[in-house]
Design an enzyme around this catalytic site. Structure first.
Site, PDB file in Angstrom:
ATOM      1  CG  ASN A 372      10.654  17.082  52.304  1.00  0.00           C
ATOM      2  OD1 ASN A 372      11.795  17.428  52.012  1.00  0.00           O
ATOM      3  ND2 ASN A 372       9.895  17.793  53.126  1.00  0.00           N
ATOM      4  CD  GLU A 373      11.841  18.617  56.471  1.00  0.00           C
ATOM      5  OE1 GLU A 373      11.048  19.443  56.945  1.00  0.00           O
ATOM      6  OE2 GLU A 373      13.060  18.856  56.316  1.00  0.00           O
TER       7      GLU A 373
END
Length: 644
Positions: A372-373
């Protein structure tokens, strides 16, 4: 399995009169618009998860918040001149995963007994005539059965509902009672009183409305879940967000900790500064997806924690920690076990656990997100590649979604895309939060993306506000996502839910308190696009002055119904003309359904005034050529039938 190898048609190079001359419909993703859920802003406990008791298992601790502990949100009460004592113990728990429980030692019973009271999350909202199911685990520590009174009470002590029970075992045993309030209250408390002398252990004290979404046990708050269902999302990404990779390696979200009976799940600190019970766990997420016809998109850590771990919330922060390489094979096995749990037969090891929870049939998982990011570091790249290779080898039909950092450009974005393309990752997850002007100025962002490389999942985006102006900027941008639906495979606004007085992040799609929900203009835009998705994009249908940068439009067709769907956006303060040419369609029915969202640019909905801005639907006459005047500050959706 999604086949990303097929070639696509030419890219559209602009909007309005600047559209390409290509006349053939272009296939676009069948899963374009969906939802993203993260437990932020009390979105799960105290929100979508319908549990009314706060700190039901006495597992709150200073690691959640410095001032919290096992007794947080519980009050020890001794009405009627009763006396005794209360303490927290850990020497004989219900389950090692749930170590804390309380012990009530009743030495003298006066008029009422001694016990505990819980006000829930900002008070419990109960409705007259509705049924609420109480459950708890208890263990007699003295020989004789122990009598209890359980009730729902107002702040002044008025009893709204009451039942009596008696324990019957020196081992942990589950007890239940039904409570039906005689009057409504938005500030009720649950009261449990021991009304006979003795010593009693209590844990996992839970209260649920019977009317959860689809009446599921351990279920979801009905009004919030229904609002999400009405969007008709093609997928739901869960459980986050930064929640997934967590605040350090030890705080990563572990899916195996969130399945099985609730007393066996492992609770932990929430990266957003509160607590997560894991009552809303992977089984509940998958079940909700199935209930509303959305594909599940679980996201797992890429074996590295959030780069902002330890409170280093700044650009370029370096708090990322990695799982040691010696532990990677076990971690990879956890990822593979998730796929077996979701898709394996009931006779498999993990499929049997799903079946034991009540779902013998597979969930038919298609997508899985890894990371995630994340900051694109060597530690991330090495671990992602190991996970990716293992999943691809064992489950080649699973579509893996990668990540390219938290911003729409910059070092991590460039490194992430290069890494994803080198590995041929099918889909990568882009995130960005920007001002409305940025969205209006980047309607061509995906026009030039290379169709032969990784597809895009726009997993988190919003325009920093909940006014109509913000929502319409997002609507204009969504027309460009449809135009580029051959390369933008999925998109989801973020964040989804925010509770009053517990909001850590704005904007959000839905605001709520214990009684009401507020659907923002952003929500209505998402719903208008998501409930009117098509599977092909059709060029050169809508034209307007190409110099007018306040306008945007798209035309898609749903081949299942034959319906042609127009989305027309005017972000300006004056009405503007658009021309619609439907001459190439063989059959156009004479009437269509038109939905318009319009108002003042700064208008927004609130919990006090939730319908200040809302779409208006009507039936209109249509012909093959339409001169349409788009109202100032508006999104119009026109759905036209081509079959009688």
């Amino acid at each position: 399995m999604i086949d990303f190898r097929k070639s696509t048609l030419a890219v559209i190079a602009g909007i309005g009169l600047m559209l390409s001359a290509a006349a053939q419909p272009k296939k676009i993703s069948p899963d374009l618009f969906g939802l993203f859920f993260e437990d932020i802003n009390y979105a799960a406990d105290g929100g979508l998860y319908a549990e009314l008791v706060q700190n039901r298992s006495f597992e709150y601790s200073p690691t959640d918040r410095q001032e919290w502990g096992p007794f947080s949100f519980w009050e020890y009460i001794t009405p009627g001149f009763s006396y005794g004592s209360i303490q927290v113990e850990t020497n004989h728990p219900v389950n090692p995963n749930n170590p804390h429980y309380i012990v009530l030692n009743v030495e003298h019973v006066g008029d009422a007994g001694i016990g505990i009271k819980n006000p829930g999350f900002d008070g419990m909202t109960v409705k007259a005539g509705d049924t609420y199911t109480l459950s708890f685990l208890a263990r007699q520590l003295t020989g004789a059965p122990i009598s209890l009174s359980v009730s729902l009470q107002t702040p002044k002590g008025k009893i709204l509902a009451e039942q009596s029970l008696s324990t019957s075992s020196s081992d942990w045993k589950k007890y239940t009672a039904s409570l039906t309030p005689s009057a409504a209250s938005d500030s009720a408390s649950l009261v449990i009183l021991v009304t006979s002398t003795g010593k009693l252990a209590l844990d996992v004290i839970s209260l649920f409305p019977e009317k959860t979404f689809k009446r599921r046990p351990n279920g979801l708050r009905a009004d919030l879940a229904q609002a999400l269902a009405e969007i008709k999302p093609k997928f739901i990404r869960f459980p986050g967000g930064c929640l997934v990779h967590g605040d350090g390696v030890g705080n990563m979200y572990k899916w195996k900790n969130t399945i099985g009976p609730i007393e066996q799940r492992i609770e932990q600190k929430n990266i957003w500064g509160y607590h997560q019970t894991a009552g809303l766990g992977y089984y509940e997420y998958f079940q909700f997806c199935e209930d509303i016809g959305a594909k599940p998109l679980p996201v797992l850590p890429a074996a590295v924690s959030c780069q902002n771990s330890g409170g280093t919330w700044r650009i370029g922060s370096t708090g990322q920690k990695a799982i040691p390489m010696d532990d990677m094979q076990n971690y990879i096995q956890d990822v593979l076990d998730l796929i077996e749990w979701a898709n394996g037969p009931a006779t498999s090891v993990w499929g049997a656990k799903r079946a034991a929870a009540g779902h013998a049939a597979p969930f038919n998982l298609e997508y899985i997100g890894i990371g995630n990011e994340d900051k694109i570091t060597p530690a991330f790249e090495e671990r992602f590649k190991m996970i990716y290779s293992a999943v691809k080898a064992k489950y080649p039909r699973i579509t893996i979604v990668g990540t390219v950092g938290p911003f729409p450009d910059g070092e991590d974005f460039s490194k992430g895309w290069a890494f994803a393309n080198n590995l041929s990752v099918p889909v990568v997850d882009e995130h960005y939060y920007k001002e409305p002007e940025w969205f209006m100025g980047h309607l061509d962002r995906y026009d030039a993306y290379d169709r032969s490389k990784s597809k895009v999942y726009l997993g988190e985006y919003a325009s920093w506000g909940n006014t109509l102006k913000n929502a319409l900027a997002e609507a204009a941008y969504m027309t460009s996502l449809e135009r580029n639906g051959d390369v933008v495979h999925m998109a989801s606004y973020a964040p989804l839910l925010a509770k009053k007085n517990h909001t850590q992040w704005k904007p959000d799609m839905i605001f709520f308190d214990n009684n009401n929900i507020c659907l923002t203009p952003n929500y209505y835009v998402q719903k208008m696009f998501s409930t009117h998705q098509g599977d092909v994009y059709i060029h050169r249908i809508v034209s307007y002055n190409a110099k007018d940068t306040t306008l945007a439009a798209s035309c898609v067709q749903d081949n299942k119904t034959g319906d042609v769907i127009l989305k027309l956006v005017n972000t300006g303060t004056q009405a503007r003309g658009m021309k619609i040419n439907l001459a190439n369609f063989k059959s156009i029915q004479p009437t269509a359904v038109q939905t318009i969202l319009t108002g003042a640019s700064d208008a927004q909905n609130t919990l006090e005034n939730p319908q200040a801005i809302a779409p208006v639907e009507s039936v209109i006459k249509v012909s093959r050529k339409i001169e349409y005047t788009a109202p100032a500050m508006s999104l119009t959706v026109i759905r036209i039938k081509t079959r009688s």
